[in-house]
Write a protein that holds these residues in place. Structure first.
Motif, short mmCIF file in Angstrom:
data_model
loop_
_atom_site.label_atom_id
_atom_site.label_comp_id
_atom_site.label_asym_id
_atom_site.label_seq_id
_atom_site.Cartn_x
_atom_site.Cartn_y
_atom_site.Cartn_z
N UNK A 164 -29.66 -13.78 -24.13
CA UNK A 164 -29.28 -14.13 -25.50
C UNK A 164 -29.60 -15.65 -25.36
N UNK A 165 -30.81 -16.17 -24.97
CA UNK A 165 -31.29 -17.73 -24.87
C UNK A 165 -32.67 -17.67 -25.39
N UNK B 10 -32.45 -20.66 -32.53
CA UNK B 10 -31.65 -20.31 -31.33
C UNK B 10 -30.21 -20.79 -31.68
N UNK B 11 -29.26 -19.69 -31.51
CA UNK B 11 -27.76 -19.77 -31.85
C UNK B 11 -27.37 -19.37 -33.00
N UNK B 12 -28.40 -19.12 -33.75
CA UNK B 12 -28.02 -18.71 -35.14
C UNK B 12 -27.19 -17.35 -35.03
N UNK B 13 -27.53 -16.52 -34.44
CA UNK B 13 -26.79 -15.20 -33.84
C UNK B 13 -27.16 -15.00 -32.44
N UNK C 171 -27.06 -20.15 -20.21
CA UNK C 171 -27.60 -20.68 -21.51
C UNK C 171 -27.23 -19.82 -22.62
N UNK C 172 -26.38 -18.84 -22.69
CA UNK C 172 -26.10 -17.79 -23.63
C UNK C 172 -26.01 -18.65 -25.23
N UNK C 173 -26.93 -18.27 -26.13
CA UNK C 173 -26.65 -18.95 -27.26
C UNK C 173 -27.51 -20.24 -27.49
N UNK C 174 -27.91 -20.68 -26.20
CA UNK C 174 -28.63 -21.82 -26.54
C UNK C 174 -30.08 -22.03 -25.75
N UNK C 175 -30.60 -23.01 -25.18
CA UNK C 175 -31.99 -23.14 -24.47
C UNK C 175 -31.81 -23.09 -22.99
N UNK D 13 -26.79 -27.22 -28.69
CA UNK D 13 -25.36 -26.86 -28.45
C UNK D 13 -25.08 -26.39 -26.83
N UNK D 14 -25.87 -25.76 -26.43
CA UNK D 14 -25.93 -25.28 -24.97
C UNK D 14 -27.11 -25.31 -24.44
#
Length: 680
Positions: A456-457, A334-337, A404-408, A369-370
């Motif tokens: 996107x999470x 998660x967060x790679x893209x 939580x976009x780009x995270x968990x 990260x988020x």
């Protein structure tokens, strides 16, 4: 006067060298349409402050510290250029030229940075500042008056004709500052009346920006005296819809006090907007480098040791290793893209002791990260409120999934959610989008509107592995090996990509957890397991961040195994259990294999990474739908204890045997896998 002439010469020189004059001439072509007759002609001029300072330091200082005066100077120069080169014959007066200066950047000095965490009071004059933050709310795009033409009511006054009195929007001004019925003529003091047919409208959108550290409050309930205040941004015209909820941006803007009697509000007029990602340190610690060197003989050992030593403050080593590895894989992938939802790894855990699993997931959330911990009573999608800045439209506030976009996004125990909340979760997991319905009558529009936002999470959730009485009949009729998912519907369990079971067989895990907790209470702060590598939370965080940044490629062997298992599983399960393995299964397999490759700090996905992905996926499908011909142990990824090197060696041998079983399964039920890899 001499100083003004010098500044205008410098502006003309800068526009000539930077290509601004060519762009001005090109923009004028669109206004030469005979049917295009407006009172105000808008021109956006890109300005690089560094280049301007080289041409004229005084002009550069004027742009940075007095942008309104600089805009007036550029307006005068552009008007003279338009008249001298006969670019637009319809322009009669200088006030018809509306110039917008768009700055590329600001000098990298503290006085130009507005820290949203401190939120200082702006007592100085309006100047450009730089701010960075997270979008937590936004409104729909509405209209505002960009410019208007006024005529003197006295027919004998020269201002009763022509374009002498033009009012345009200024940063920080309200609608009433541009259009009002009590303006007077500067020549004869007679009342001015607006020529409505020449009113020029533009697009406007309001966005709330907050410091990114405010998300730390949403990771878990904690006592803190810190309070974070959001700032309202006004986006106009071409900047509308460039900022999305849940994303980070770097904004250049002009702070202004907006007077709306009897109150005075503080807001920022955005000048330019750029996506922004903070730089996180992600160097691999020397301890991990030594461990990687010591385990280089096996592609499975490095990740096994990481999972074995993960969360030692929460659980003893060796407990819930499969869950800990799954958490690490989800964190890494998660967060790679954030723009590609294929990489997301949604995790559902069934457990007897939900408290320990919840604490372990909360620990994993702290390494993201988020990360956002969603309360059962909170909004997962979004909420609506009436805008408070006079736009008269709906203000859309981000829910936990968008924050939580780009995270968990940790959902926690699903047994505390109502049915409608569970339906919302399933809809989001299946479509990876969420919608917000805006009733038009309530928010000043003629028609209703439904807006869609991409999700996107990754989602983490847990449920009780014991089944309630009303589901006993289903549990009795379930296929062999299928686990009861507690109070959640089976369709929701299918929506999660990966299901992991944490069952305490014989009470051994509860006893180990009790001993671990007592030792922590008796010896607080001490290293309870000196024989194991002691990795700090910061070191794990840096490792995960570094692994996320790795770009990996699938090897031919990994592709054959992943696609072959998918094809064979689709044949077997459709025949025996009437279960259709969707294309999402392929995405899950690839995502798991890539995540294990990254966690092992490699750049090519090997067949051994595919083995871990297949075992995790097969265990997950077995828990949901029952066992297939490919019979694997319940905890196939960690079939034994990992107390020493012998335990790691035994695990390697067991995984090697499972690899052969997977290949035999593929060749038996999907012999055409090699030829169909490219097609799939």
């Amino acid at each position: 006067m001499a100083n003004i002439l010098t500044l205008k010469k410098s502006i003309l020189s800068y526009l000539n060298t930077s290509g601004g004059l060519k762009k001005l001439a090109k923009d004028c072509d669109s206004f030469n349409d005979p049917q295009h007759n407006e009172a105000v002609y808008r021109f956006c001029i890109t300005v690089n402050p560094s280049d301007v300072v080289e041409v004229d330091p005084e002009l550069g200082d004027c742009i940075l510290h007095d942008p309104q005066r600089a805009t007036a100077l550029f307006q005068s120069v552009c008007f003279m250029a338009i008249k001298k080169m006969s670019l637009i014959e319809k322009i009669q007066t200088e006030c018809q030229v509306n110039v917008i200066l768009k700055l590329t950047h600001l000098p990298p000095f503290p006085e130009y940075v507005l820290d949203l965490a401190r939120f200082p009071r702006m007592r100085h004059s309006m100047k450009l500042v730089l701010m960075e933050g997270l979008v937590i709310a936004t409104t729909r795009v509405t209209k505002y008056t960009r410019g208007a033409r006024f005529l003197c009511s006295n027919d004998r006054c020269p201002f009763s004709l022509g374009f002498h009195t033009i009012r345009v929007h200024a940063p920080g001004a309200t609608e009433s500052a541009t259009v009002r019925n009590d303006f007077i003529c500067l020549a004869c003091t007679s009342p001015l009346r607006e020529d409505v047919k020449f009113r020029v409208l533009g697009d406007k959108q309001l966005v709330e920006l907050i410091h990114v550290d405010a998300l730390n409050v949403l990771r878990a309930p904690q006592q803190t005296s810190l309070r974070y205040q959001s700032v309202t941004l006004f986006l106009r015209d071409e900047l509308c819809n460039v900022m999305s909820i849940g994303h980070l941006y770097r904004v250049i803007g002009i702070p202004a006090h907006v007077h709306r009697s009897p109150n005075v509000t503080w807001s920022v007029e955005a000048n330019s907007v750029q996506p922004w990602e903070p730089e996180y340190p992600h160097d691999v610690n020397s301890k991990f480098k030594e461990l990687l060197k010591a385990t280089r003989d096996s592609p499975w050992r490095f990740s096994a040791v990481l999972a074995h030593c993960f969360g030692l403050d929460v659980v003893p080593p060796g407990l819930f290793n499969t869950l800990k590895l799954s958490l690490l894989l989800s964190l890494v992938q998660t967060g790679a893209d954030a723009k590609n939802t294929v990489f997301n790894l949604d995790l559902l855990v069934t457990a007897d002791d939900k408290l320990i699993v919840d604490r372990l997931m909360a620990y994993g959330l702290s390494l993201a990260q988020r990360g956002v911990r969603h309360p059962a009573s909170g909004k997962l999608v979004a909420s609506l409120s009436q805008d408070e800045h006079g736009a008269g439209t709906a203000n859309i506030h981000a829910g936990s999934a968008l924050l939580a976009t780009g995270g968990i996004c940790m959902l926690g125990d699903l047994s505390g959610f109502r049915k409608d909340k569970l339906d919302d979760i399933q809809s989001v997991l299946d479509s990876r989008t969420m919608s917000v319905f805006i009733p038009g009558k309530k928010y000043g529009e003629d028609v209703d509107q439904r807006l869609y936002f991409p999700v996107m999470c990754s989602f983490w959730a847990l449920t009780d592995s014991t089944h309630p009485p009303w589901r006993s009949a289903r549990a009795h009729d379930a296929p062999m090996g299928a686990a009861d998912m507690g109070a959640i519907p089976p369709q929701l369990a299918d929506s999660f990509g990966l299901v992991v079971q944490c069952v305490d067989h014989g009470g051994k895990q509860s006893f180990a957890q009790a001993v671990h907790t007592l030792r922590q209470a008796i010896h607080p702060g001490e290293d309870l397991y000196p024989s194991l590598p002691n990795f700090s939370d910061q070191e794990y965080n840096e490792l995960v961040t570094h692994a996320q940044s790795l770009k990996v490629d699938l090897s031919a062997g990994a592709q054959m195994m992943l696609h072959g298992y998918y094809m064979a599983g689709r044949v077997v399960r459709s025949q025996r259990h009437s279960v259709k393995m969707s294309v999402a299964s392929v995405k899950l397999l690839i995502s798991l294999a890539e995540a294990h490759c990254k966690l092992s700090l490699r750049r090519q996905v090997l067949e051994e990474d595919a083995v871990i992905a297949v075992l995790l996926c097969e265990n997950s499908v077995t828990l949901k739908h029952g066992a297939s011909v490919l019979v694997i142990p319940p905890d196939a990824v960690f079939p034994g204890e990992l107390e020493d090197a012998d335990g790691l060696l035994r695990r390697d041998r067991a995984l090697g045997q499972l690899r052969q079983d997977i290949l035999r399964f593929i060749y038996a039920y999907a012999p055409q896998a090699d030829a169909c890899v490219a097609e799939e």
